[in-house]
Design a protein around this motif. Structure first.
Motif, short mmCIF file in Angstrom:
data_model
loop_
_atom_site.label_atom_id
_atom_site.label_comp_id
_atom_site.label_asym_id
_atom_site.label_seq_id
_atom_site.Cartn_x
_atom_site.Cartn_y
_atom_site.Cartn_z
N ARG A 1 47.16 28.45 38.94
CA ARG A 1 47.45 27.29 39.80
C ARG A 1 46.70 26.03 39.37
O ARG A 1 47.04 24.93 39.80
N ARG A 2 45.70 26.20 38.52
CA ARG A 2 44.86 25.06 38.17
C ARG A 2 44.88 24.76 36.68
O ARG A 2 44.03 24.01 36.18
N GLY A 3 45.84 25.30 35.99
CA GLY A 3 46.05 24.92 34.61
C GLY A 3 45.22 25.68 33.60
O GLY A 3 44.31 26.45 33.93
N ALA A 4 45.55 25.43 32.34
CA ALA A 4 44.85 26.06 31.23
C ALA A 4 43.42 25.54 31.15
O ALA A 4 43.14 24.38 31.47
N ALA A 5 42.52 26.39 30.70
CA ALA A 5 41.11 26.01 30.52
C ALA A 5 41.00 24.88 29.50
O ALA A 5 41.88 24.66 28.67
N GLY A 6 39.88 24.16 29.58
CA GLY A 6 39.64 23.09 28.63
C GLY A 6 39.79 23.54 27.19
O GLY A 6 40.36 22.83 26.35
N LEU A 7 39.30 24.73 26.89
CA LEU A 7 39.42 25.26 25.52
C LEU A 7 40.87 25.45 25.11
O LEU A 7 41.20 25.32 23.93
N ASN A 8 41.73 25.77 26.07
CA ASN A 8 43.12 26.09 25.73
C ASN A 8 44.08 24.91 25.87
O ASN A 8 45.23 25.01 25.45
N ARG A 9 43.62 23.82 26.48
CA ARG A 9 44.50 22.66 26.60
C ARG A 9 44.02 21.46 25.78
O ARG A 9 44.65 20.40 25.81
N PHE A 10 42.94 21.63 25.06
CA PHE A 10 42.36 20.50 24.32
C PHE A 10 43.33 19.93 23.28
O PHE A 10 43.46 18.71 23.15
N GLU A 11 44.01 20.82 22.58
CA GLU A 11 44.95 20.33 21.56
C GLU A 11 46.07 19.52 22.20
O GLU A 11 46.46 18.46 21.70
N ARG A 12 46.60 20.01 23.32
CA ARG A 12 47.70 19.33 23.99
C ARG A 12 47.25 18.03 24.65
O ARG A 12 47.89 16.98 24.48
N ASP A 13 46.17 18.08 25.40
CA ASP A 13 45.79 16.96 26.28
C ASP A 13 44.87 15.94 25.62
O ASP A 13 44.70 14.83 26.16
N VAL A 14 44.28 16.29 24.51
CA VAL A 14 43.42 15.33 23.80
C VAL A 14 43.99 15.04 22.42
O VAL A 14 44.40 13.91 22.13
N LEU A 15 44.05 16.06 21.57
CA LEU A 15 44.55 15.84 20.21
C LEU A 15 46.01 15.43 20.20
O LEU A 15 46.46 14.73 19.28
N GLY A 16 46.76 15.82 21.23
CA GLY A 16 48.18 15.49 21.30
C GLY A 16 48.48 14.12 21.87
O GLY A 16 49.63 13.67 21.85
N ARG A 17 47.47 13.41 22.37
CA ARG A 17 47.69 12.06 22.87
C ARG A 17 47.69 11.06 21.70
O ARG A 17 47.29 11.37 20.59
N THR A 18 48.10 9.85 21.99
CA THR A 18 48.36 8.86 20.94
C THR A 18 47.09 8.09 20.54
O THR A 18 46.42 7.52 21.40
N ASN A 19 46.78 8.11 19.26
CA ASN A 19 45.76 7.23 18.68
C ASN A 19 44.42 7.36 19.40
O ASN A 19 43.78 6.37 19.76
N VAL A 20 43.98 8.60 19.61
CA VAL A 20 42.74 8.85 20.36
C VAL A 20 41.53 8.55 19.48
O VAL A 20 41.42 9.03 18.36
N LYS A 21 40.61 7.75 20.02
CA LYS A 21 39.36 7.42 19.34
C LYS A 21 38.16 8.10 19.98
O LYS A 21 37.18 8.41 19.30
N VAL A 22 38.24 8.29 21.30
CA VAL A 22 37.10 8.83 22.06
C VAL A 22 37.61 9.79 23.13
O VAL A 22 38.66 9.55 23.73
N VAL A 23 36.86 10.87 23.36
CA VAL A 23 37.11 11.72 24.51
C VAL A 23 35.83 11.78 25.33
O VAL A 23 34.74 11.93 24.78
N VAL A 24 35.98 11.61 26.65
CA VAL A 24 34.85 11.76 27.58
C VAL A 24 35.06 13.08 28.31
O VAL A 24 36.07 13.26 29.00
N ILE A 25 34.12 14.00 28.15
CA ILE A 25 34.26 15.34 28.73
C ILE A 25 33.33 15.50 29.92
O ILE A 25 32.11 15.37 29.81
N ASP A 26 33.92 15.79 31.08
CA ASP A 26 33.17 16.10 32.30
C ASP A 26 33.72 17.40 32.86
O ASP A 26 34.52 17.42 33.78
N LEU A 27 33.29 18.50 32.27
CA LEU A 27 33.76 19.83 32.65
C LEU A 27 32.57 20.78 32.75
O LEU A 27 31.57 20.62 32.04
#
Length: 453
Positions: free
Chosen positions: A301-327
């Protein structure tokens, strides 16, 4: 007959007239391009919607020439299948998502997801428009654009898949609401959605994607459906920041419809600093927070873990320069026992390594206090303290934002400061979210990821 002159070439009156006409046309074209460029650069005192109406091409007009780079201006993580939609999905209805931009641009494209669908998602009509008013289902009429996918108005997204639209030319102002409408004649099974949008979104019976009045959209709710990203071709930004987190990043206790989540405030700070010729980098900000999300464990109900969604939600976004992680706080709270702090730290380091492999800078946060929340215990407090100590001391991230220190109660460091507490002793108030964004050193958002040895 014209004869050659010494030292030059004779020109007939006909050719001279043609040459003069060509020069005049060139001057007019350059003047028009300059005008469009100036019209696109909305000054501090200009209503962005007025600028949109003035500069947007009318029917049959030539589209302005777009320059800049593609960046993310808004995003939301697909979380799960929407309850109650397994049979009918959104068949025969138009979904109108309302999303808020962090930076503006002169062209736009969207990403649609059918990640949790059990059958193909057929979209026969899709449009994009600038909202007439904040939070409204009504559109500025001359900004409405039909969306295509590979040149076709209909697209079929397979179960578990996603699709990106073709770009459309439209002036999208920063800090504004955009309407994205999709119509599906058939069901794809469970609707891929993001709950806790903190934004009113709309549904209409039948095909109403080109309704600019919003009158057809009689259904309303706080879900984003199918839509997971809005990108713009921007001359306001050079890249994208992704905020990867849980409910605190998702902004579940922020004022609905007011865009007061901490990534929203961070986007405001970046724009203000750039406008004031500050040292801040020019970035769009996208929010990939999921309520209840963990570093290590998936949740249906709360989605894939950070480890399992990182490629989709970070690497898969457009022209990413920085990620701020609060997990990490939910790894502590949702574990029936006591989570191993070293396992959480190892998971965070894995995320950092993945980011660095793609040249992305990583900003990490300490975990904020939550004494008084129903899940708090002395043992869990000890785990939080051990994780924070390691984050501060051993260089888990490229740079650290110490949210614990910034928001804790000086009289009880295990608790949030009262004015920053929404009341549940875990999630911040609007004032607390603002403090989170203000704690980020904007100059530390710039720079390349460390070189891999």
């Amino acid at each position: 007959m014209t004869r050659p002159h010494v030292g030059g070439v004779g020109v007939s009156p006909t050719r001279h007239g043609a040459l003069l006409s060509a020069i005049i046309a060139l001057v007019v074209g350059l003047s028009t391009a300059i005008y469009v460029s100036v019209a696109s650069d909305h000054g501090p005192g200009l209503d962005p919607r007025a600028a949109t109406r003035a500069a947007a091409p009318g029917p049959g007009s030539a589209a302005p020439i777009s320059t800049g780079v593609w960046v993310g201006t808004w995003a939301a993580s697909p979380v799960s299948g929407e309850p109650g939609t397994a049979t009918d999905g959104m068949a025969g209805r138009t979904v109108r998502n309302v999303v808020h931009t962090s930076v503006g641009g002169t062209s736009a494209r969207i990403t649609l997801s059918n990640l949790y669908g059990t059958g193909p998602l057929t979209v026969t009509h899709a449009t994009l428009a600038v909202a007439a008013d904040g939070g409204s289902a009504a559109a500025v009429p001359d900004t409405l654009r039909r969306l295509t996918f590979g040149g076709a108005t209909t697209v079929v997204v397979p179960a578990g898949g996603q699709t990106v639209s073709d770009a459309v030319t439209v002036i999208v102002p920063h800090d504004s609401d955009v309407l994205v409408s999709t119509y599906s004649p058939t069901s794809a099974g469970p609707v891929t959605y993001h709950p806790h949008a903190r934004q009113t979104n709309y549904v209409a019976e039948g095909e109403s994607t080109e309704d600019v009045t919003g009158a057809a959209f009689t259904g309303a709710g706080e879900y984003w459906r199918y839509l997971t990203a809005l990108d713009v071709l921007s001359n306001e930004a050079d890249g994208t920041i992704v905020a990867l987190g849980d409910s605190i990043t998702d902004g579940v206790t922020s004022t609905a419809g007011a865009n007061r989540r901490w990534p929203d405030v961070l986007a405001d700070r970046l724009r203000a600093s750039v406008a004031a010729d500050g040292d801040a980098p020019r970035y769009g900000v996208v929010n990939e927070g999921i309520s209840g999300n963990q570093v290590l464990a998936d949740d249906s109900r709360r989605g894939a873990a950070g480890l399992n969604r990182f490629e989709r939600d970070v690497l898969g976004r457009t022209n990413v320069k920085v990620v701020v992680i609060d997990l990490g706080i939910n790894d502590i709270l949702r574990n029936p026992g006591l989570v191993d702090p070293q396992a959480v730290l190892d998971g965070l380091r894995t995320l950092v390594d993945r980011a660095h492999a793609h040249g992305i800078r990583v900003v990490g946060t300490t975990l904020m206090p939550f004494r008084g929340h129903r899940g708090w215990s002395d043992g869990r407090e000890d785990v939080r303290q051990r994780i924070n100590q390691a984050i501060r001391a051993d260089g888990v991230f490229d740079t650290v934002v110490d949210l614990d220190r910034a928001l804790r109660d000086p009289y009880d460091p295990r608790s949030l400061r009262p004015e920053y507490d929404s009341g549940d002793h875990l999630h911040p108030s609007d004032r607390g979210y603002r403090k989170m964004a203000q704690t980020v050193d904007l100059t530390k958002l710039e720079g390349s990821a460390p070189a891999r040895l």
